[in-house]
Design a protein around this motif. Structure first.
Motif, PDB file in Angstrom:
ATOM      1  N   ILE A   1      17.590  12.745  -8.954  1.00 51.43           N
ATOM      2  CA  ILE A   1      16.607  13.260  -9.923  1.00 51.43           C
ATOM      3  C   ILE A   1      15.631  12.160 -10.339  1.00 51.43           C
ATOM      4  CG2 ILE A   1      16.326  14.161 -12.274  1.00 51.43           C
ATOM      5  CD1 ILE A   1      19.040  15.597 -11.873  1.00 51.43           C
ATOM      6  N   PHE A   2      16.164  10.979 -10.624  1.00 54.06           N
ATOM      7  CA  PHE A   2      15.321   9.882 -11.117  1.00 54.06           C
ATOM      8  C   PHE A   2      14.347   9.371 -10.057  1.00 54.06           C
ATOM      9  CE2 PHE A   2      16.377   7.908 -15.345  1.00 54.06           C
ATOM     10  CZ  PHE A   2      17.005   9.033 -15.858  1.00 54.06           C
ATOM     11  N   THR A   3      14.731   9.400  -8.801  1.00 53.53           N
ATOM     12  CA  THR A   3      13.856   8.858  -7.755  1.00 53.53           C
ATOM     13  C   THR A   3      12.724   9.814  -7.373  1.00 53.53           C
ATOM     14  OG1 THR A   3      15.461   9.615  -6.090  1.00 53.53           O
ATOM     15  CG2 THR A   3      15.569   7.301  -6.753  1.00 53.53           C
ATOM     16  N   LYS A   4      12.705  10.992  -7.933  1.00 55.67           N
ATOM     17  CA  LYS A   4      11.648  11.957  -7.606  1.00 55.67           C
ATOM     18  C   LYS A   4      10.340  11.660  -8.327  1.00 55.67           C
ATOM     19  CE  LYS A   4      14.433  15.991  -6.293  1.00 55.67           C
ATOM     20  NZ  LYS A   4      14.796  17.397  -6.653  1.00 55.67           N
ATOM     21  N   LEU A   5      10.427  11.061  -9.533  1.00 55.98           N
ATOM     22  CA  LEU A   5       9.230  10.812 -10.330  1.00 55.98           C
ATOM     23  C   LEU A   5       8.985   9.313 -10.464  1.00 55.98           C
ATOM     24  CD1 LEU A   5       9.786  13.388 -13.215  1.00 55.98           C
ATOM     25  CD2 LEU A   5       8.201  13.601 -11.292  1.00 55.98           C
ATOM     26  N   PRO A   6       7.726   8.868 -10.356  1.00 56.75           N
ATOM     27  CA  PRO A   6       7.428   7.428 -10.431  1.00 56.75           C
ATOM     28  C   PRO A   6       7.954   6.750 -11.689  1.00 56.75           C
ATOM     29  CG  PRO A   6       5.509   8.626  -9.630  1.00 56.75           C
ATOM     30  CD  PRO A   6       6.518   9.659 -10.037  1.00 56.75           C
ATOM     31  N   LYS A   7       7.821   7.411 -12.860  1.00 55.21           N
ATOM     32  CA  LYS A   7       8.194   6.748 -14.111  1.00 55.21           C
ATOM     33  C   LYS A   7       9.705   6.560 -14.245  1.00 55.21           C
ATOM     34  CE  LYS A   7       8.219  10.858 -17.127  1.00 55.21           C
ATOM     35  NZ  LYS A   7       7.623  11.467 -18.340  1.00 55.21           N
ATOM     36  N   THR A   8      10.503   7.431 -13.631  1.00 54.91           N
ATOM     37  CA  THR A   8      11.960   7.249 -13.679  1.00 54.91           C
ATOM     38  C   THR A   8      12.472   6.496 -12.453  1.00 54.91           C
ATOM     39  OG1 THR A   8      12.126   9.527 -12.825  1.00 54.91           O
ATOM     40  CG2 THR A   8      12.478   9.187 -15.181  1.00 54.91           C
ATOM     41  N   ASN A   9      11.776   6.618 -11.336  1.00 46.96           N
ATOM     42  CA  ASN A   9      12.136   5.849 -10.146  1.00 46.96           C
ATOM     43  C   ASN A   9      12.095   4.351 -10.456  1.00 46.96           C
ATOM     44  OD1 ASN A   9      12.571   5.456  -7.208  1.00 46.96           O
ATOM     45  ND2 ASN A   9      10.498   4.657  -7.256  1.00 46.96           N
ATOM     46  N   ALA A  10      11.141   3.941 -11.294  1.00 48.18           N
ATOM     47  CA  ALA A  10      10.999   2.529 -11.645  1.00 48.18           C
ATOM     48  C   ALA A  10      12.191   2.007 -12.438  1.00 48.18           C
ATOM     49  CB  ALA A  10       9.718   2.328 -12.453  1.00 48.18           C
ATOM     50  N   LEU A  11      12.994   2.904 -13.013  1.00 47.28           N
ATOM     51  CA  LEU A  11      14.150   2.498 -13.820  1.00 47.28           C
ATOM     52  C   LEU A  11      15.399   2.255 -12.980  1.00 47.28           C
ATOM     53  CD1 LEU A  11      13.742   5.015 -16.795  1.00 47.28           C
ATOM     54  CD2 LEU A  11      13.127   2.582 -16.774  1.00 47.28           C
ATOM     55  N   VAL A  12      15.381   2.670 -11.718  1.00 46.26           N
ATOM     56  CA  VAL A  12      16.600   2.601 -10.913  1.00 46.26           C
ATOM     57  C   VAL A  12      16.491   1.712  -9.674  1.00 46.26           C
ATOM     58  CG1 VAL A  12      17.485   4.841 -11.683  1.00 46.26           C
ATOM     59  CG2 VAL A  12      16.002   4.736  -9.670  1.00 46.26           C
ATOM     60  N   ARG A  13      15.309   1.152  -9.407  1.00 49.17           N
ATOM     61  CA  ARG A  13      15.189   0.308  -8.218  1.00 49.17           C
ATOM     62  C   ARG A  13      14.032  -0.682  -8.351  1.00 49.17           C
ATOM     63  NH1 ARG A  13      13.479   5.009  -4.669  1.00 49.17           N
ATOM     64  NH2 ARG A  13      15.377   4.528  -3.496  1.00 49.17           N
ATOM     65  N   THR A  14      14.077  -1.701  -7.527  1.00 46.13           N
ATOM     66  CA  THR A  14      12.918  -2.572  -7.344  1.00 46.13           C
ATOM     67  C   THR A  14      11.856  -1.763  -6.605  1.00 46.13           C
ATOM     68  OG1 THR A  14      14.190  -4.631  -7.323  1.00 46.13           O
ATOM     69  CG2 THR A  14      12.081  -4.641  -6.155  1.00 46.13           C
ATOM     70  N   THR A  15      10.668  -1.690  -7.177  1.00 46.02           N
ATOM     71  CA  THR A  15       9.630  -0.836  -6.602  1.00 46.02           C
ATOM     72  C   THR A  15       8.684  -1.628  -5.700  1.00 46.02           C
ATOM     73  OG1 THR A  15       8.311  -1.146  -8.616  1.00 46.02           O
ATOM     74  CG2 THR A  15       9.657   0.864  -8.457  1.00 46.02           C
ATOM     75  N   THR A  16       8.115  -0.917  -4.737  1.00 47.04           N
ATOM     76  CA  THR A  16       7.189  -1.484  -3.763  1.00 47.04           C
ATOM     77  C   THR A  16       5.844  -0.799  -3.905  1.00 47.04           C
ATOM     78  OG1 THR A  16       9.030  -1.796  -2.215  1.00 47.04           O
ATOM     79  CG2 THR A  16       6.786  -1.917  -1.305  1.00 47.04           C
ATOM     80  N   ALA A  17       4.792  -1.578  -4.119  1.00 43.39           N
ATOM     81  CA  ALA A  17       3.456  -0.991  -4.264  1.00 43.39           C
ATOM     82  C   ALA A  17       2.434  -1.839  -3.508  1.00 43.39           C
ATOM     83  CB  ALA A  17       3.072  -0.887  -5.737  1.00 43.39           C
ATOM     84  N   PHE A  18       1.876  -1.290  -2.450  1.00 37.07           N
ATOM     85  CA  PHE A  18       0.812  -1.985  -1.724  1.00 37.07           C
ATOM     86  C   PHE A  18      -0.494  -1.767  -2.472  1.00 37.07           C
ATOM     87  CE2 PHE A  18       3.985  -2.014   1.549  1.00 37.07           C
ATOM     88  CZ  PHE A  18       3.757  -3.233   2.177  1.00 37.07           C
ATOM     89  N   THR A  19      -1.138  -2.874  -2.835  1.00 34.60           N
ATOM     90  CA  THR A  19      -2.293  -2.792  -3.728  1.00 34.60           C
ATOM     91  C   THR A  19      -3.602  -3.279  -3.101  1.00 34.60           C
ATOM     92  OG1 THR A  19      -1.702  -4.969  -4.606  1.00 34.60           O
ATOM     93  CG2 THR A  19      -0.881  -3.031  -5.802  1.00 34.60           C
ATOM     94  N   MET A  20      -3.519  -4.099  -2.051  1.00 33.11           N
ATOM     95  CA  MET A  20      -4.734  -4.622  -1.420  1.00 33.11           C
ATOM     96  C   MET A  20      -4.527  -4.738   0.086  1.00 33.11           C
ATOM     97  SD  MET A  20      -5.544  -7.703  -4.143  1.00 33.11           S
ATOM     98  CE  MET A  20      -7.065  -8.227  -3.345  1.00 33.11           C
ATOM     99  N   ILE A  21      -5.617  -4.567   0.824  1.00 28.58           N
ATOM    100  CA  ILE A  21      -5.554  -4.720   2.279  1.00 28.58           C
ATOM    101  C   ILE A  21      -6.921  -5.188   2.778  1.00 28.58           C
ATOM    102  CG2 ILE A  21      -6.150  -2.285   2.746  1.00 28.58           C
ATOM    103  CD1 ILE A  21      -4.065  -2.469   5.075  1.00 28.58           C
ATOM    104  N   GLU A  22      -6.895  -6.050   3.780  1.00 25.98           N
ATOM    105  CA  GLU A  22      -8.160  -6.516   4.348  1.00 25.98           C
ATOM    106  C   GLU A  22      -7.951  -6.909   5.808  1.00 25.98           C
ATOM    107  OE1 GLU A  22      -8.567 -11.148   3.203  1.00 25.98           O
ATOM    108  OE2 GLU A  22      -8.540  -9.810   1.455  1.00 25.98           O
ATOM    109  N   GLY A  23      -9.016  -6.811   6.585  1.00 24.12           N
ATOM    110  CA  GLY A  23      -8.940  -7.181   7.999  1.00 24.12           C
ATOM    111  C   GLY A  23     -10.112  -6.610   8.762  1.00 24.12           C
TER     112      GLY A  23
END
Length: 452
Positions: free
Chosen positions: A288-310
């Motif tokens: 249940i918690f991993t379905k929504l971003p705000k609760t997923n953040a409470l149960v795991r180390t989160t991964t967010a790609f924020t920038m890309i270039e090439g």
């Protein structure tokens, strides 16, 4: 002079002063050349005029020109001190969103039972609320038992390196020990969890760490008419796909267990059974918690790609492609753990992984059995009788991390009652605080300081 918190005249004065504070554009930027220093000096002058007793009784020091550190000497100087924190700086308002505001973002407009403006929630209200409480306590003849420090940073929104980082170093150099630090953090939220019958006052007893990893893919380059089977951009794209698909393992740690323990009695029967028997329902809760971003953040180390270039031309293969990923690290894991796992997951793709300088490990976990936590909870229930105080994990970063070496307990809490949807107003459009909510905030700090 008798200073009454609930006197209508005083409440009107509270609101007017907050409105004036919101009109001062203390905006912080990564590029210090963009900062209007005169606005910060204007804010200093404003609080000096607004809180004469604070400036008369407390010792004020200015750190790096704009940070403010007050000291309120206690009657028992052999006791560890208390630190209350807030920050005067605010984030900019995006030009494209200005027309979406009900009122001009720095107008401090008072309307419909709210005070509107950038900083109303984050977090001039907390700074002003602390000062209102201290001013009132002084007028009423109160003297604290423990020495109390007030630390008001001027660059929290861009990392706090010139503000609270320096204040923490200064206090450490003076040999100051803190029994408790209170900084911004969780709010008092309606509908924090569906079905909860009361308000949840979320007290952050720890905060996640943060690291930013830079991923580099290299190749020989060349003309796009004769591409190799594997390109730098292709390998980088594949690594992003794999890392987003293979997330860090979700788990229910000790903080979340204590959160469930606190709120379970206020939940409907079925959820009460689930949250009271984590050993049995752990897989269901995690699903249940991993379905929504705000609760997923409470149960795991989160991964967010924020920038890309090439690449620099449509028909030329770049020799290097780069992606930036931001990780919010769970207590119990470290920056090194994150780097090692990322390297392991994308090992076959020939990607170089580097740790960005702006990285820090998770905080230590403060104790809910401590006297300071109990005083916090008692004060919350006194001011917000329809709420339940619950420990939780702060997923964002606060300046309180700088005080870990000298503090026994660090708590992260904003005594403001808001709806869940109001969280989007923080750094967003139509930021506001209710007049009733602001009044209760001042009352909270008044009673908390009296009780410590």
């Amino acid at each position: 002079m008798d200073y009454k918190l609930k006197d209508n005249k005083n409440i009107d004065d509270f609101v007017q002063r907050l409105s004036q504070a919101l009109q001062i554009k203390t905006i912080s930027y990564e590029n210090m050349d963009m900062v209007d220093k005169s606005e910060f000096l204007k804010f200093h002058t404003f609080i000096e005029k607004s809180f004469p007793n604070v400036h008369r009784v407390l010792v004020k020091e200015t750190i790096n020109d704009f940070g403010i550190l007050f000291k309120w000497e206690g009657t028992e100087t052999n006791q560890d001190s208390i630190l209350l924190m807030a920050h005067m700086d605010v984030v900019p308002v995006e030009k494209e969103t200005e027309n979406e505001w009900c009122f001009e973002p720095f107008s401090g407009n008072i309307s419909d039972g709210y005070v509107w403006g950038r900083g109303a929630l984050d977090m001039k209200s907390q700074l002003m609320g602390i000062l209102e409480a201290v001013e009132g306590l002084i007028i009423n003849g109160f003297k604290p038992r423990k020495t109390i420090y007030l630390a008001f940073g001027h660059d929290e929104e861009v990392g706090g390196y010139l503000g609270n980082a320096q204040m923490a170093s200064y206090l450490q150099s003076k040999g100051i020990k803190l029994s408790m630090v209170l900084d911004e953090g969780g709010f008092i939220i309606k509908n924090a969890i569906a079905g909860m019958s009361c308000l949840a006052a979320l007290i952050g007893i720890a905060e996640k760490g943060m690291t930013t990893l830079e991923l580099f893919a290299e190749s020989n380059g060349g003309h796009s008419s004769m591409p190799p089977n594997s390109t730098a951009i292709g390998r980088l794209a594949k690594s992003i796909y794999i890392l987003e698909k293979k997330q860090f393992k979700a788990n229910i740690n000790s903080i979340l267990k204590e959160f469930f323990k606190a709120i379970a009695p206020k939940m409907p029967l079925l959820k009460r059974i689930i949250f009271s028997n984590i050993w049995l329902f752990k897989p269901l809760i995690i699903r249940i918690f991993t379905k929504l971003p705000k609760t997923n953040a409470l149960v795991r180390t989160t991964t967010a790609f924020t920038m890309i270039e090439g690449g620099f031309k449509m028909n030329v293969l770049p020799q290097q492609a780069k992606a930036v990923a931001n990780f919010r690290v769970m207590p119990g894991e470290t920056i090194e753990d994150v780097k090692k796992r990322v390297e392991k997951v994308i090992k076959k793709l020939d990607i170089t992984v580097k740790v960005n300088d702006v990285s820090f490990n998770p905080s230590k976990i403060s104790h809910i059995a401590s006297n300071e936590y109990k005083v916090m909870c008692k004060t919350i229930v006194s001011v917000f009788p329809e709420s339940v105080a619950a420990p939780y994990l702060t997923v964002g970063s606060t300046d309180s991390r700088y005080y870990q070496k000298i503090a026994n307990q660090i708590f992260r809490f904003c005594p403001i009652e808001i709806e869940s949807e109001d969280l989007e107003r923080v750094h967003g459009v139509n930021e506001r605080i209710s007049i009733e909510g602001y009044k209760k905030m001042i009352e909270f700090f008044y009673l908390l300081i009296e009780s410590l």
